[in-house]
Design a protein around this motif. Structure first.
Motif, short mmCIF file in Angstrom:
data_model
loop_
_atom_site.label_atom_id
_atom_site.label_comp_id
_atom_site.label_asym_id
_atom_site.label_seq_id
_atom_site.Cartn_x
_atom_site.Cartn_y
_atom_site.Cartn_z
N SER A 76 -11.75 14.23 -11.56
CA SER A 76 -11.75 12.77 -11.38
C SER A 76 -10.73 12.11 -12.28
O SER A 76 -10.07 11.15 -11.91
N ARG A 77 -10.58 12.66 -13.49
CA ARG A 77 -9.64 12.06 -14.43
C ARG A 77 -8.21 12.08 -13.87
O ARG A 77 -7.47 11.10 -13.98
N THR A 78 -7.88 13.21 -13.23
CA THR A 78 -6.54 13.30 -12.64
C THR A 78 -6.37 12.26 -11.54
O THR A 78 -5.36 11.56 -11.46
N VAL A 79 -7.40 12.13 -10.71
CA VAL A 79 -7.34 11.14 -9.62
C VAL A 79 -7.15 9.74 -10.21
O VAL A 79 -6.34 8.95 -9.73
N ILE A 80 -7.87 9.45 -11.29
CA ILE A 80 -7.79 8.11 -11.90
C ILE A 80 -6.41 7.88 -12.52
O ILE A 80 -5.79 6.84 -12.31
N GLU A 81 -5.95 8.87 -13.27
CA GLU A 81 -4.67 8.67 -13.98
C GLU A 81 -3.50 8.48 -13.03
O GLU A 81 -2.57 7.74 -13.31
N VAL A 82 -3.58 9.13 -11.87
CA VAL A 82 -2.50 8.97 -10.89
C VAL A 82 -2.79 7.76 -9.99
O VAL A 82 -1.93 6.93 -9.72
N GLY A 83 -4.04 7.69 -9.55
CA GLY A 83 -4.37 6.71 -8.49
C GLY A 83 -4.51 5.28 -8.97
O GLY A 83 -4.17 4.34 -8.24
N TRP A 84 -5.03 5.06 -10.18
CA TRP A 84 -5.28 3.67 -10.60
C TRP A 84 -3.98 2.87 -10.78
O TRP A 84 -3.84 1.78 -10.22
N PRO A 85 -2.99 3.43 -11.50
CA PRO A 85 -1.73 2.66 -11.61
C PRO A 85 -1.12 2.40 -10.23
O PRO A 85 -0.56 1.32 -9.99
N ALA A 86 -1.24 3.37 -9.31
CA ALA A 86 -0.67 3.19 -7.97
C ALA A 86 -1.44 2.10 -7.21
O ALA A 86 -0.85 1.28 -6.50
N TYR A 87 -2.76 2.08 -7.40
CA TYR A 87 -3.59 1.06 -6.75
C TYR A 87 -3.20 -0.34 -7.26
O TYR A 87 -3.00 -1.27 -6.47
N VAL A 88 -3.07 -0.46 -8.58
CA VAL A 88 -2.73 -1.77 -9.16
C VAL A 88 -1.33 -2.20 -8.68
O VAL A 88 -1.14 -3.35 -8.28
N ALA A 89 -0.40 -1.25 -8.70
CA ALA A 89 0.97 -1.60 -8.29
C ALA A 89 0.99 -2.09 -6.85
O ALA A 89 1.66 -3.08 -6.53
N PHE A 90 0.23 -1.44 -5.98
CA PHE A 90 0.22 -1.88 -4.58
C PHE A 90 -0.45 -3.24 -4.44
O PHE A 90 0.06 -4.15 -3.79
N ARG A 91 -1.59 -3.40 -5.09
CA ARG A 91 -2.33 -4.67 -5.00
C ARG A 91 -1.51 -5.85 -5.53
O ARG A 91 -1.59 -6.96 -5.04
N GLU A 92 -0.74 -5.58 -6.56
CA GLU A 92 0.04 -6.64 -7.20
C GLU A 92 1.39 -6.85 -6.52
O GLU A 92 2.21 -7.64 -7.00
N GLY A 93 1.65 -6.11 -5.45
CA GLY A 93 2.92 -6.26 -4.74
C GLY A 93 4.09 -5.69 -5.51
O GLY A 93 5.24 -6.03 -5.24
N LEU A 94 3.81 -4.78 -6.45
CA LEU A 94 4.90 -4.19 -7.24
C LEU A 94 5.41 -2.90 -6.60
O LEU A 94 6.43 -2.36 -7.00
N SER A 95 4.66 -2.40 -5.64
CA SER A 95 5.09 -1.19 -4.93
C SER A 95 4.67 -1.34 -3.46
O SER A 95 3.55 -1.80 -3.18
N PRO A 96 5.54 -0.95 -2.52
CA PRO A 96 5.18 -1.08 -1.09
C PRO A 96 4.32 0.08 -0.60
O PRO A 96 3.84 0.07 0.54
N ILE A 97 4.14 1.09 -1.45
CA ILE A 97 3.47 2.31 -0.97
C ILE A 97 1.95 2.22 -1.14
O ILE A 97 1.45 2.03 -2.26
N ILE A 98 1.23 2.39 -0.02
CA ILE A 98 -0.24 2.41 -0.12
C ILE A 98 -0.66 3.79 -0.61
O ILE A 98 -0.42 4.78 0.07
N PRO A 99 -1.27 3.88 -1.81
CA PRO A 99 -1.65 5.21 -2.29
C PRO A 99 -2.77 5.79 -1.43
O PRO A 99 -3.59 5.04 -0.88
N THR A 100 -2.82 7.12 -1.33
CA THR A 100 -3.84 7.77 -0.49
C THR A 100 -5.24 7.48 -1.03
O THR A 100 -6.21 7.51 -0.29
N THR A 101 -5.34 7.20 -2.33
CA THR A 101 -6.67 6.94 -2.92
C THR A 101 -6.99 5.44 -2.93
O THR A 101 -7.95 5.02 -3.58
#
Ligand code: HEM
Length: 404
Positions: free
Chosen positions: A343-368
């Motif tokens: 779970s830690r690996t999922v969080i460390e990779v997925g949370w920053p990607a989730y925030v970046a997408f939500r905040e419009g900082l990245s166009p990529i929807i993370p798989t998580t």
């Protein structure tokens, strides 16, 4: 005071997003009030300041058996614009006449901006206050011992619900307006703290575990520490996650907390004037004090189980790892939170990607994306239900301590 080295204090501060000027644990208070909203360059120890305007009133009302009637009268006193409750002792009425108002320096424009900011940040705030600050409070030794041995410590579900009432009322769009609740909720909290100052020293259990200097609980210094575990921690995390915040929004969020501290009876010469002064004070006063206690370990388990009682679409292991991710592994180890490295690996990779997408900082929807979305929306609903449903739990002034 725990035996934390300067290096581990710095590491811990960085993990909490509270890095700043580190203090040596054990050093006497030397934070100058030049950095406070009073702006006076003096040094007063806030651990020696309580609430002279309020404490004697609660001593008298507890002695005279008036608290149950006050709690009943307070039931219908909810909105900031409500008339003051009737049927309470005259001394309390006169206290309310003096304190049921905003400080002269409160700025409505900033408070309105803070309210809009809270609305935009709401999903992050539920997560950070709920899973971050809530669990951090259990490694603030005095707070953990106070909460554990006070009356409400035995019924943590309703105590957590009451604390949530405070956060919900603070973050509501009309928090400081006549239709909002926050000024009233703050006054009830301030009176509750004053009662605790009188009651806890009568508890043999609390006396057996409290530290030498903590002979009267909930000093101004203690309240400042809790503020840093809330406002300063949340601000630091939002910044470190790269969330968009204008300078005016950051200032407004701080202003909201400055008013909140004033309403809890903290003196203006202790209230930080800027985020940089707040970070400095936090690194000085909060980080070196963090430590595990048997009471805190117990409370953390109870709090985390309350959250895992609802289905957030994640395992208990994931939820515990998220708490570790927010607070750092030092705190996680202190609280004996079980590891779940997958779970830690999922969080460390997925949370920053989730925030970046939500905040419009990245166009990529993370798989998580949907995993995190369900998790934080579930947490928000959990807290919201608590704040708005028929089970709304009003803040009441205690009349005793935890039995054992
Ligand atoms: C009660 C908020 C600081 C210890 C409360 C309540 C609220 C609250 C909303 C009423 C709900 C309840 O009864 O649980 C805050 C905020 C703080 C702060 C916003 C600072 C920003 C502290 C500190 C301590 C403390 C520093 C101890 C060191 C307690 C205790 C109770 C209480 C023991 C009474 C619980 C009971 O009824 O048994 N606080 N608090 N609080 N607080 Fe605080």
């Amino acid at each position: 005071m725990p035996n934390l080295s300067r290096r581990s204090v710095l590491t811990l501060g960085a993990a909490l997003g509270l890095a700043g000027v580190a203090a040596d644990p054990g050093r006497a208070w030397a934070w100058s009030s030049a950095g406070s909203i009073a702006g006076t360059d003096t040094i007063t120890d806030p651990w020696q300041v309580w609430d002279d305007a309020t404490d004697p009133l609660l001593v008298a009302m507890l002695r005279d058996g008036q608290i149950p009637a006050v709690n009943t009268a307070f039931d219908g006193w909810v909105d900031n614009g409500d008339p003051l409750p009737s049927g309470v002792p005259a001394a309390l009425t006169s206290w309310l006449q003096q304190h049921n108002r905003l400080p002269s320096w409160a700025d409505q424009t900033k408070l309105n901006r803070a309210a809009q900011f809270n609305k935009r940040m709401s999903l992050y705030l539920f997560l950070l206050y709920g899973l971050g600050s809530g669990i951090m409070s259990t490694v603030i030794p005095r707070e953990a011992r106070n909460v554990y041995w006070s009356e409400g410590g035995a019924v943590m579900k309703s105590r957590a619900a009451k604390t949530f009432t405070y956060g919900y009322d603070l973050s509501a769009l009309d928090a400081f307006q006549p239709t909002g609740h926050f000024v009233v909720t703050s006054n009830k909290t301030r009176l509750t703290h004053a009662a605790v100052r009188h009651l806890l020293p009568q508890s043999a259990h609390w006396r057996a575990v409290t530290d030498d200097q903590d002979f009267i609980p909930i000093s101004n210094g203690d309240i400042l520490i809790t503020f840093h575990s809330l406002g300063t921690f949340v601000h630091g995390k939002l910044k470190s996650w790269g969330i968009r915040m204008s300078a005016a929004e950051e200032e407004a969020f701080l202003h909201m907390w400055q008013v909140a501290l004033h309403l809890l009876g903290v003196r203006d010469d202790f209230i930080p004037a800027t985020w940089s002064a707040a970070r400095e004070q936090s690194a000085y006063a909060l980080t070196p004090l963090l430590a595990p206690t048997p009471e805190g370990i117990d409370l953390a388990g109870v709090l985390l189980n309350l959250t895992s009682a609802v289905d957030l679409g994640v395992t208990r292991g994931f939820q515990r790892e998220f708490a570790r991710y927010l607070l750092g592994d030092q705190v996680g180890d202190w609280l004996r939170l079980p590891r779940d490295l997958a779970s830690r690996t999922v969080i460390e990779v997925g949370w920053p990607a989730y925030v970046a997408f939500r905040e419009g900082l990245s166009p990529i929807i993370p798989t998580t994306f949907s995993l995190f979305d369900r998790f934080i929306r579930g947490l928000a609903m959990l807290f919201l239900n608590n704040g708005t449903s028929a089970t709304y739990t009003p803040i009441t002034i205690p009349t005793g301590n935890r039995a054992g």
